[in-house]
Design a protein around this motif. Structure first.
Motif, PDB file in Angstrom:
ATOM      1  N   ARG A 184      36.894  42.370  29.909  1.00 38.75           N
ATOM      2  CA  ARG A 184      35.925  41.719  30.818  1.00 38.75           C
ATOM      3  C   ARG A 184      35.115  42.771  31.560  1.00 38.75           C
ATOM      4  NH1 ARG A 184      40.369  37.656  31.714  1.00 38.75           N
ATOM      5  NH2 ARG A 184      41.213  38.889  33.408  1.00 38.75           N
ATOM      6  N   TYR A 185      35.784  43.807  32.050  1.00 39.72           N
ATOM      7  CA  TYR A 185      35.072  44.862  32.775  1.00 39.72           C
ATOM      8  C   TYR A 185      34.106  45.590  31.839  1.00 39.72           C
ATOM      9  CZ  TYR A 185      39.012  44.270  36.070  1.00 39.72           C
ATOM     10  OH  TYR A 185      39.952  43.770  36.926  1.00 39.72           O
ATOM     11  N   TYR A 186      34.565  45.878  30.619  1.00 38.61           N
ATOM     12  CA  TYR A 186      33.697  46.583  29.671  1.00 38.61           C
ATOM     13  C   TYR A 186      32.491  45.741  29.292  1.00 38.61           C
ATOM     14  CZ  TYR A 186      36.776  50.557  29.191  1.00 38.61           C
ATOM     15  OH  TYR A 186      37.516  51.687  29.459  1.00 38.61           O
ATOM     16  N   VAL A 203      32.196  41.586  47.391  1.00 41.84           N
ATOM     17  CA  VAL A 203      32.507  40.554  48.382  1.00 41.84           C
ATOM     18  C   VAL A 203      33.832  39.927  47.969  1.00 41.84           C
ATOM     19  CG1 VAL A 203      31.812  38.367  49.451  1.00 41.84           C
ATOM     20  CG2 VAL A 203      30.058  40.013  48.748  1.00 41.84           C
ATOM     21  N   ASP A 204      34.773  39.862  48.912  1.00 41.57           N
ATOM     22  CA  ASP A 204      36.034  39.170  48.617  1.00 41.57           C
ATOM     23  C   ASP A 204      36.559  38.567  49.909  1.00 41.57           C
ATOM     24  OD1 ASP A 204      38.188  39.567  45.981  1.00 41.57           O
ATOM     25  OD2 ASP A 204      38.911  38.630  47.833  1.00 41.57           O
ATOM     26  N   ILE A 205      37.120  37.405  49.763  1.00 43.80           N
ATOM     27  CA  ILE A 205      37.663  36.701  50.916  1.00 43.80           C
ATOM     28  C   ILE A 205      38.866  37.476  51.463  1.00 43.80           C
ATOM     29  CG2 ILE A 205      39.347  35.201  49.727  1.00 43.80           C
ATOM     30  CD1 ILE A 205      37.914  32.852  51.197  1.00 43.80           C
ATOM     31  N   ALA A 206      39.505  38.276  50.604  1.00 44.85           N
ATOM     32  CA  ALA A 206      40.661  39.090  50.997  1.00 44.85           C
ATOM     33  C   ALA A 206      40.320  40.572  50.884  1.00 44.85           C
ATOM     34  CB  ALA A 206      41.852  38.746  50.110  1.00 44.85           C
ATOM     35  N   ALA A 207      39.090  40.927  51.298  1.00 49.57           N
ATOM     36  CA  ALA A 207      38.603  42.300  51.093  1.00 49.57           C
ATOM     37  C   ALA A 207      39.477  43.337  51.779  1.00 49.57           C
ATOM     38  CB  ALA A 207      37.174  42.416  51.606  1.00 49.57           C
ATOM     39  N   CYS A 223      30.805  37.382  38.685  1.00 49.08           N
ATOM     40  CA  CYS A 223      31.903  36.568  39.213  1.00 49.08           C
ATOM     41  C   CYS A 223      32.955  36.537  38.116  1.00 49.08           C
ATOM     42  CB  CYS A 223      31.437  35.148  39.516  1.00 49.08           C
ATOM     43  SG  CYS A 223      29.993  35.072  40.584  1.00 49.08           S
ATOM     44  N   ILE A 224      33.845  37.521  38.142  1.00 48.45           N
ATOM     45  CA  ILE A 224      34.839  37.673  37.079  1.00 48.45           C
ATOM     46  C   ILE A 224      36.136  37.002  37.517  1.00 48.45           C
ATOM     47  CG2 ILE A 224      36.062  39.356  35.615  1.00 48.45           C
ATOM     48  CD1 ILE A 224      32.932  39.252  35.306  1.00 48.45           C
ATOM     49  N   GLU A 225      36.510  35.946  36.804  1.00 52.94           N
ATOM     50  CA  GLU A 225      37.736  35.192  37.099  1.00 52.94           C
ATOM     51  C   GLU A 225      37.768  34.766  38.570  1.00 52.94           C
ATOM     52  OE1 GLU A 225      37.849  35.130  33.748  1.00 52.94           O
ATOM     53  OE2 GLU A 225      40.016  34.912  33.880  1.00 52.94           O
ATOM     54  N   LEU A 226      36.665  34.211  39.017  1.00 51.53           N
ATOM     55  CA  LEU A 226      36.538  33.773  40.407  1.00 51.53           C
ATOM     56  C   LEU A 226      36.465  32.251  40.529  1.00 51.53           C
ATOM     57  CD1 LEU A 226      35.808  34.180  43.480  1.00 51.53           C
ATOM     58  CD2 LEU A 226      33.423  34.164  42.728  1.00 51.53           C
ATOM     59  N   ILE A 227      35.603  31.606  39.746  1.00 51.77           N
ATOM     60  CA  ILE A 227      35.299  30.196  40.037  1.00 51.77           C
ATOM     61  C   ILE A 227      36.518  29.285  39.942  1.00 51.77           C
ATOM     62  CG2 ILE A 227      32.822  30.322  39.500  1.00 51.77           C
ATOM     63  CD1 ILE A 227      33.461  28.855  36.838  1.00 51.77           C
ATOM     64  N   GLU A 228      37.472  29.648  39.070  1.00 52.31           N
ATOM     65  CA  GLU A 228      38.660  28.780  38.919  1.00 52.31           C
ATOM     66  C   GLU A 228      39.566  28.838  40.144  1.00 52.31           C
ATOM     67  OE1 GLU A 228      37.900  31.347  37.024  1.00 52.31           O
ATOM     68  OE2 GLU A 228      39.575  32.751  36.940  1.00 52.31           O
ATOM     69  N   HIS A 229      39.237  29.748  41.107  1.00 55.40           N
ATOM     70  CA  HIS A 229      39.991  29.829  42.364  1.00 55.40           C
ATOM     71  C   HIS A 229      39.341  28.999  43.471  1.00 55.40           C
ATOM     72  CE1 HIS A 229      42.785  33.003  41.050  1.00 55.40           C
ATOM     73  NE2 HIS A 229      41.779  33.318  40.239  1.00 55.40           N
ATOM     74  N   LEU A 230      38.195  28.375  43.191  1.00 54.00           N
ATOM     75  CA  LEU A 230      37.490  27.606  44.219  1.00 54.00           C
ATOM     76  C   LEU A 230      37.925  26.145  44.167  1.00 54.00           C
ATOM     77  CD1 LEU A 230      33.864  29.021  43.686  1.00 54.00           C
ATOM     78  CD2 LEU A 230      35.637  29.865  45.257  1.00 54.00           C
ATOM     79  N   ASP A 231      38.161  25.562  45.343  1.00 48.90           N
ATOM     80  CA  ASP A 231      38.474  24.129  45.344  1.00 48.90           C
ATOM     81  C   ASP A 231      37.180  23.353  45.087  1.00 48.90           C
ATOM     82  OD1 ASP A 231      37.078  23.907  47.785  1.00 48.90           O
ATOM     83  OD2 ASP A 231      38.905  24.086  48.974  1.00 48.90           O
ATOM     84  N   LEU A 265      31.332  39.509  43.085  1.00 49.46           N
ATOM     85  CA  LEU A 265      31.916  38.526  43.997  1.00 49.46           C
ATOM     86  C   LEU A 265      33.367  38.264  43.595  1.00 49.46           C
ATOM     87  CD1 LEU A 265      28.947  35.957  44.278  1.00 49.46           C
ATOM     88  CD2 LEU A 265      29.268  38.146  45.442  1.00 49.46           C
ATOM     89  N   GLY A 266      34.268  38.366  44.561  1.00 55.03           N
ATOM     90  CA  GLY A 266      35.694  38.270  44.261  1.00 55.03           C
ATOM     91  C   GLY A 266      36.137  39.546  43.574  1.00 55.03           C
ATOM     92  N   TYR A 267      35.848  40.709  44.215  1.00 55.88           N
ATOM     93  CA  TYR A 267      36.025  42.001  43.526  1.00 55.88           C
ATOM     94  C   TYR A 267      37.480  42.438  43.391  1.00 55.88           C
ATOM     95  CZ  TYR A 267      36.457  44.369  48.084  1.00 55.88           C
ATOM     96  OH  TYR A 267      36.866  44.774  49.323  1.00 55.88           O
ATOM     97  N   GLY A 268      38.400  41.725  44.036  1.00 55.90           N
ATOM     98  CA  GLY A 268      39.827  41.981  43.826  1.00 55.90           C
ATOM     99  C   GLY A 268      40.235  43.394  44.179  1.00 55.90           C
ATOM    100  N   ASP A 269      40.782  44.137  43.228  1.00 53.11           N
ATOM    101  CA  ASP A 269      41.234  45.506  43.502  1.00 53.11           C
ATOM    102  C   ASP A 269      40.134  46.532  43.211  1.00 53.11           C
ATOM    103  OD1 ASP A 269      41.154  45.731  40.773  1.00 53.11           O
ATOM    104  OD2 ASP A 269      43.286  46.130  40.518  1.00 53.11           O
ATOM    105  N   ARG A 278      33.896  41.408  53.615  1.00 55.73           N
ATOM    106  CA  ARG A 278      34.866  40.321  53.630  1.00 55.73           C
ATOM    107  C   ARG A 278      34.116  39.034  53.927  1.00 55.73           C
ATOM    108  NH1 ARG A 278      38.487  42.079  57.335  1.00 55.73           N
ATOM    109  NH2 ARG A 278      39.474  43.357  55.742  1.00 55.73           N
ATOM    110  N   GLY A 279      34.256  38.087  53.031  1.00 52.73           N
ATOM    111  CA  GLY A 279      33.572  36.811  53.223  1.00 52.73           C
ATOM    112  C   GLY A 279      33.796  35.935  52.014  1.00 52.73           C
ATOM    113  N   SER A 280      33.362  34.699  52.139  1.00 52.19           N
ATOM    114  CA  SER A 280      33.527  33.759  51.025  1.00 52.19           C
ATOM    115  C   SER A 280      32.207  33.608  50.279  1.00 52.19           C
ATOM    116  CB  SER A 280      33.971  32.392  51.537  1.00 52.19           C
ATOM    117  OG  SER A 280      33.919  31.463  50.478  1.00 52.19           O
ATOM    118  N   VAL A 281      32.304  33.470  48.987  1.00 57.75           N
ATOM    119  CA  VAL A 281      31.122  33.327  48.136  1.00 57.75           C
ATOM    120  C   VAL A 281      30.363  32.022  48.397  1.00 57.75           C
ATOM    121  CG1 VAL A 281      32.093  34.740  46.321  1.00 57.75           C
ATOM    122  CG2 VAL A 281      32.432  32.273  46.247  1.00 57.75           C
ATOM    123  N   VAL A 282      30.902  31.162  49.214  1.00 55.41           N
ATOM    124  CA  VAL A 282      30.146  29.951  49.537  1.00 55.41           C
ATOM    125  C   VAL A 282      29.450  30.083  50.890  1.00 55.41           C
ATOM    126  CG1 VAL A 282      31.541  28.494  48.047  1.00 55.41           C
ATOM    127  CG2 VAL A 282      32.145  28.704  50.469  1.00 55.41           C
TER     128      VAL A 282
END
Ligand code: SAM
Length: 229
Positions: free
Chosen positions: A7-9, A49-53, A102-110, A26-30, A84-88
């Motif tokens: 995915r990164y490549y 940007v990450d909610i848990a930055a 947005c790599i493996e991000l949207i499936e984490h949104l309610d 968005l949702g940059y994780g580690d 630190r913030g939410s993509v919404v």
């Protein structure tokens, strides 16, 4: 390589191919993807940007000026900013990018956040390109335990569900979409498609020229780290 690296490549190649300068993850994780993009000569501005930055000192300081930076002097300055913030949430500092990933991000949104996501990312941030990756649920029966891949996933879509959503979003915000993926299925299971499905959205020219410079500045995200090289 493992699917997460593929995915990164995928993003790295796209950045190279198009010579993209300003990229937000968005949702940059580690921060692995940001860290990989940092070594591209064309890149001038990276934002995460990450909610848990976490600040970039975290995780071994991977984003700090690296040895590579001394061996291969960059022609262009690079700025990396972590928020630190939410993509919404709308923040005007995310407007005007060449690419938002947005790599493996949207499936984490309610469902409420997922409903707000297109207006913020496509309508307001309005980058030249958007890359969205998400699990392809048709691949799941190939895994030993055939449930969600991660307990934090709110949903996992099959190709039809993702493509229907993406095409609707594209139509609404004037982006064309192409579908691809990474993680080939094993021989004999080709019909399930890729492990990770990816939508690549390109902003239509007509919209690109109709800029809305009049929008007021809104700074909502909290700055976690700024790094200049
Ligand atoms: N993109 C990274 C990667 O591919 O390795 C991380 C993916 S991880 C599965 C999902 C990330 O999205 C987590 O770091 C999580 O904190 C972040 N996240 C979840 N909901 C978010 C939201 N509403 N706004 C910003 N980030 C969010």
């Amino acid at each position: 390589p493992p699917v997460y690296e593929q995915r990164y490549y995928f993003v790295k190649n796209l950045v190279n191919q198009h010579g993209l300068k300003k990229i937000a993850d968005l949702g940059y994780g580690d921060a692995t993807l940001l860290w990989m993009l940092k070594y591209h000569r064309c890149v001038e501005c990276l934002v995460g940007v990450d909610i848990a930055a976490q600040p970039f000192e975290w995780g071994g300081g991977r984003l700090s000026p690296g040895v590579g930076g001394f061996i291969i002097p960059r022609e262009l300055d690079l700025t990396i900013t972590l928020y630190r913030g939410s993509v919404v949430q709308k923040d005007s500092r995310l407007r005007g990018f060449d690419l938002i990933t947005c790599i493996e991000l949207i499936e984490h949104l309610d469902s409420e956040d997922l409903a707000k996501f297109p207006e913020v990312v496509f309508g307001y941030f309005s980058p030249g390109m958007v890359v969205i990756s998400t699990p392809n649920s048709e691949f799941n029966p190939l895994f030993p335990a055939s449930t969600f891949r991660n307990p934090d996933h709110r949903f996992e879509w099959d190709r039809k569900q993702f493509q229907t959503w993406a095409l609707d979003v594209g139509k609404l915000y004037s982006y064309s979409v192409e579908f691809t993926g990474v993680g080939d299925p094993p021989a004999g299971a080709e019909h399930v498609g890729y492990c990770t499905q990816i939508g690549v959205f390109q902003k239509n020219i007509a919209k690109a020229t109709g800029s809305s410079i009049s929008e007021p500045e809104e700074h909502v995200y909290e700055v976690v780290s700024i790094l200049r090289e």
